[in-house]
Design a protein around this motif. Structure first.
Motif, PDB file in Angstrom:
ATOM      1  N   ALA A 201       0.827  -1.210   0.000  1.00 45.15           N
ATOM      2  CA  ALA A 201       0.000   0.000   0.000  1.00 45.15           C
ATOM      3  C   ALA A 201       0.858   1.255   0.000  1.00 45.15           C
ATOM      4  N   VAL A 202       1.958   1.237   0.754  1.00 39.86           N
ATOM      5  CA  VAL A 202       2.850   2.402   0.789  1.00 39.86           C
ATOM      6  C   VAL A 202       3.539   2.587  -0.559  1.00 39.86           C
ATOM      7  N   VAL A 203       3.955   1.499  -1.189  1.00 38.76           N
ATOM      8  CA  VAL A 203       4.570   1.590  -2.512  1.00 38.76           C
ATOM      9  C   VAL A 203       3.595   2.188  -3.511  1.00 38.76           C
ATOM     10  N   ASN A 204       2.350   1.764  -3.447  1.00 39.67           N
ATOM     11  CA  ASN A 204       1.338   2.314  -4.344  1.00 39.67           C
ATOM     12  C   ASN A 204       1.103   3.794  -4.070  1.00 39.67           C
ATOM     13  N   GLU A 205       1.064   4.175  -2.785  1.00 33.96           N
ATOM     14  CA  GLU A 205       0.878   5.588  -2.445  1.00 33.96           C
ATOM     15  C   GLU A 205       2.072   6.417  -2.911  1.00 33.96           C
ATOM     16  N   THR A 206       3.259   5.856  -2.834  1.00 30.77           N
ATOM     17  CA  THR A 206       4.453   6.551  -3.329  1.00 30.77           C
ATOM     18  C   THR A 206       4.310   6.865  -4.807  1.00 30.77           C
ATOM     19  N   GLN A 207       3.848   5.929  -5.578  1.00 29.44           N
ATOM     20  CA  GLN A 207       3.674   6.137  -7.011  1.00 29.44           C
ATOM     21  C   GLN A 207       2.628   7.207  -7.306  1.00 29.44           C
ATOM     22  N   GLN A 208       1.646   7.333  -6.397  1.00 37.42           N
ATOM     23  CA  GLN A 208       0.587   8.315  -6.594  1.00 37.42           C
ATOM     24  C   GLN A 208       1.008   9.728  -6.190  1.00 37.42           C
ATOM     25  N   VAL A 209       1.825   9.830  -5.150  1.00 36.11           N
ATOM     26  CA  VAL A 209       2.076  11.132  -4.514  1.00 36.11           C
ATOM     27  C   VAL A 209       3.423  11.744  -4.891  1.00 36.11           C
ATOM     28  N   MET A 210       4.446  10.931  -5.145  1.00 36.75           N
ATOM     29  CA  MET A 210       5.789  11.476  -5.327  1.00 36.75           C
ATOM     30  C   MET A 210       6.091  11.868  -6.770  1.00 36.75           C
TER      31      MET A 210
END
Length: 339
Positions: A201-210
């Motif tokens: 989930a954190v990896v996916n959020e990284t792709q969305q936010v960074m």
């Protein structure tokens, strides 16, 4: 004038050879908060803040925003130590955050004490600045870390090429404020105690936010209301000038202000204790035969030993004068010796 200066975390420049710089540590702090919220069992998080200045408000706000993005109904208690390094106070604050039911605590102070305290209490922590899992163990779920090498290398190259400029731009932007896209900041490896689903989930959020936004991220590109009810933005990305002057926290944060050790708070002759209802230190006068005792963290009234006495409010036990005695503990006066 022939020497180049770079002030890390500074904000004022006056000459071409004097620059200010930092890294966008708030970016991985957002991701650490996201991971913390998904790892919490109680739905309550805590933050041990150091000195309340724009730098730390910005980073802690990002951590809170990440937590809210993961779990919109999360509760976050924030308490400030007022210091970067005060191990006894850090231990006290983390303990009180645990008493508020927080089971994951962000440690923004510089020592390992907060992390070790969390581990001893059976809860988790997230770190900042470096990988605290190395020194505190697997109870540190993940840390937001710097990589100063990329910043210093860029500055050194520009100095050698005579292209260094020291200024703050018209919108408050720094010359030297690199972030995720240049590897100036990063998220460390996760503890093995973080479930694989949370890591994904954190990896996916990284792709969305960074990526995107004004600064290579969208951390502060969302509707934000402060914990005092002020609308900061309806979704427009915040300029650097706003990020560099932040003195607020998002609405999900309960800001408890500066906390102090009870043993450091009260006047001589009084002892301090933590009032769990007001979440503050209260002072109480020691009764006769007792004096305040501080062991660095705890504070209470200690009984005077035999051959000493204390009237109410004394800061220390007084030895019985010559020709008098007290044969029991907790005396308020001494008796004349028998003839």
């Amino acid at each position: 004038p022939n020497t180049t200066f770079l002030h890390i975390s500074g904000w004022k420049t006056a000459t071409p050879n004097f620059g200010v710089g930092y890294t966008r540590l708030y970016q991985p702090m957002y991701l650490a908060g996201y991971a913390a919220a998904l790892s919490s069992q109680t739905g309550v998080l805590g933050v041990l803040g150091p000195v309340p200045i724009p730098e730390t408000y910005r980073q802690i706000s990002a951590w809170v925003l990440g937590a809210v993005a993961a779990r919109p109904n999360i509760t976050v208690h924030v308490a400030w130590a007022g210091s970067w390094a005060d191990p006894p106070l850090e231990e006290f604050v983390v303990t009180q955050l645990r008493n508020l039911n927080a089971d994951v605590v962000a440690i923004r102070t510089s020592t390992v004490k907060g992390h070790l305290t969390a581990s001893n209490l059976g809860i988790f922590s997230t770190g900042s600045s470096s990988d605290f899992r190395i020194v505190a163990g697997e109870s540190v779920l993940v840390s937001a870390s710097y990589n100063w090498g990329s910043l210093y290398t860029e500055v050194a190259l520009r100095v050698m090429n005579h292209t260094f400029e020291g200024y703050v731009g018209p919108n408050g932007q720094r010359n030297w404020w690199p972030g995720w896209d240049t590897d100036a900041v990063a998220l460390t490896d996760f503890s093995f105690m973080v479930p694989p689903a949370v890591v994904r989930a954190v990896v996916n959020e990284t792709q969305q936010v960074m990526h995107g936004g004004l600064h290579g991220d969208t951390v502060f590109c969302r509707p934000i209301v402060t914990n005092t009810g002020q609308l900061v933005t309806n979704g427009t990305c915040l300029e650097d000038s706003v990020l560099l002057s932040m003195t607020w926290l998002p609405s999900a944060a309960i800001d408890h202000g500066l906390w102090v050790l009870p043993s450091r708070f009260c006047e001589a002759g009084w002892f301090g204790f933590w009032n769990t209802s007001s979440l503050s230190v209260s002072c109480q006068l020691c009764p006769g035969g007792f004096v305040p005792f501080n062991d660095g963290a705890a504070s209470y009234c200690a009984q005077c030993p035999a051959s000493t006495y204390a009237t109410p409010g004394l800061a220390a036990c007084v030895p019985c004068p010559a020709g008098s005695f007290s044969s029991w503990n907790g005396s308020v006066s001494c008796l004349p010796c028998p003839a």
